[in-house]
Motif scaffolding. Structure first.
Motif, mmCIF file in Angstrom:
data_model
loop_
_atom_site.group_PDB
_atom_site.id
_atom_site.type_symbol
_atom_site.label_atom_id
_atom_site.label_comp_id
_atom_site.label_asym_id
_atom_site.label_seq_id
_atom_site.Cartn_x
_atom_site.Cartn_y
_atom_site.Cartn_z
ATOM 1 N N VAL A 76 32.057 36.751 36.929
ATOM 2 C CA VAL A 76 32.505 35.559 37.658
ATOM 3 C C VAL A 76 33.891 35.143 37.188
ATOM 4 O O VAL A 76 34.756 34.773 37.991
ATOM 5 N N GLU A 77 34.119 35.226 35.872
ATOM 6 C CA GLU A 77 35.416 34.853 35.328
ATOM 7 C C GLU A 77 36.516 35.773 35.851
ATOM 8 O O GLU A 77 37.618 35.320 36.177
ATOM 9 N N GLN A 78 36.225 37.076 35.935
ATOM 10 C CA GLN A 78 37.220 38.026 36.416
ATOM 11 C C GLN A 78 37.564 37.785 37.889
ATOM 12 O O GLN A 78 38.724 37.841 38.282
ATOM 13 N N VAL A 79 36.541 37.505 38.687
ATOM 14 C CA VAL A 79 36.775 37.221 40.109
ATOM 15 C C VAL A 79 37.541 35.913 40.268
ATOM 16 O O VAL A 79 38.438 35.796 41.114
ATOM 17 N N ASN A 83 40.832 34.794 42.680
ATOM 18 C CA ASN A 83 40.459 34.130 43.926
ATOM 19 C C ASN A 83 40.378 32.630 43.710
ATOM 20 O O ASN A 83 39.494 32.151 42.995
ATOM 21 N N LYS A 84 41.309 31.879 44.310
ATOM 22 C CA LYS A 84 41.367 30.433 44.126
ATOM 23 C C LYS A 84 40.139 29.740 44.701
ATOM 24 O O LYS A 84 39.576 28.837 44.079
ATOM 25 N N THR A 90 33.194 27.789 41.325
ATOM 26 C CA THR A 90 32.556 27.996 40.024
ATOM 27 C C THR A 90 33.077 27.057 38.939
ATOM 28 O O THR A 90 32.329 26.651 38.051
ATOM 29 N N GLN A 91 34.359 26.710 38.987
ATOM 30 C CA GLN A 91 34.942 25.904 37.922
ATOM 31 C C GLN A 91 35.219 24.470 38.340
ATOM 32 O O GLN A 91 35.425 23.609 37.487
#
Length: 286
Positions: A76-79, A83-84, A90-91
């Motif tokens: 998820v962190e890498q994506v 991807n904004k 997620t954040q």
């Protein structure tokens, strides 16, 4: 195997696994976490604790579960980095609470922020009146960043038209009584310079807990024995005092001589030195 020994070995192994999983997830996991990272940290910690204490459970199954909770957040962190839109999901997104000096009441309700919550966060930033704030934004991590109005911002050299001298970070040249050669080299200094400076302070290297040198060649030390007083660096004040003495001597020579040409030379050079002192005084007083 005794149960206490089994728990001991499981706990040590779980601690090692948790340590590496946390490091691989990155430093953000250790500082201000967003919602997704917060949940991940809790779940991985719970799984590892369960593996360490549940003697009937399978260590392998626990490691699989911890691995899943590591791989998914890592992916998820890498994506999110690329991807904004996905990152916003997620954040989370930042929320403006004060704009152009006005409180955004709708955004406060959206974030379930009361007036007391806002005032408390502003006080954390040493702001006690909302009227002093130009802009305030609530970050996904929960941190409130505040931009005071121009008239309430601290005075800086740029505002008053000064250009301070560039300054590099101090280097630790002595640590735990031992000389650090690489920091010394970074400042273009050597052990001879260090020994000379310590001799001026009447201090031996073995008695120094921490010694730091700056880009101006000034050494400050903290000793193991806190009762011993160490003089502050004096290179800059001494240089300024020497320049002022030279300028004063030139003025005295101009007054003492009867030679017109010599008097003129002394006065001209005295004035030049005075101008130079005015220019460098802010740097030598810092």
């Amino acid at each position: 195997m005794p149960e206490w020994l089994n728990i001991l070995l499981r706990s040590i192994g779980s601690l090692i696994v948790l340590f590496f999983l946390t490091k691989w997830l990155g430093k953000k996991q250790l500082s201000e976490m967003n919602v997704f990272e917060y949940i991940t940290g809790i779940v991985i910690g719970s799984i590892v604790a369960f593996v360490a204490t549940d003697l009937d459970g399978s260590v392998f199954h626990g490691l699989i579960a911890a691995g899943v909770w590591f791989v998914i957040p890592f992916a998820v962190e890498q994506v999110s980095l690329k991807n904004k839109t996905f990152r916003n999901i997620t954040q989370g997104k930042s929320t403006i609470l004060i704009q152009d000096g006005k409180i955004m009441e709708d955004n406060l309700k959206k974030e379930r922020y009361s007036t007391d919550d806002l005032l408390e966060k502003l006080r954390d930033k040493n702001v006690f009146r909302t009227a002093d704030v130009e802009f305030a934004i609530l970050e996904p991590s929960g941190t409130l960043n505040v931009l005071p109005k121009k008239e309430n911002q601290p005075l800086t050299p740029k505002i008053i038209g000064m250009t301070p001298a560039p300054e590099k970070e101090p280097q630790a040249v002595i640590m735990d009584g031992k000389v650090m050669l690489e920091p010394l080299a970074n400042l273009s200094l050597n052990t001879n310079w260090l020994e000379t400076e310590l001799d001026k302070m009447d201090v031996s290297i073995e008695n120094v807990f921490l010694g730091q040198a700056d880009s101006d060649g000034q050494l400050t030390v903290d000793l193991y024995d806190d009762k011993i007083a160490v003089p502050s660096p004096s290179e800059k004040p001494l240089l300024l005092a020497s320049l002022k003495k030279c300028q004063a001597d030139l003025e005295l020579f101009a007054l003492a001589t009867e030679n017109t040409h010599a008097k003129q030379v002394y006065q001209i050079n005295s004035q030049k030195l005075a101008n130079a002192i005015n220019l460098i005084s802010p740097y030598l007083k810092s």
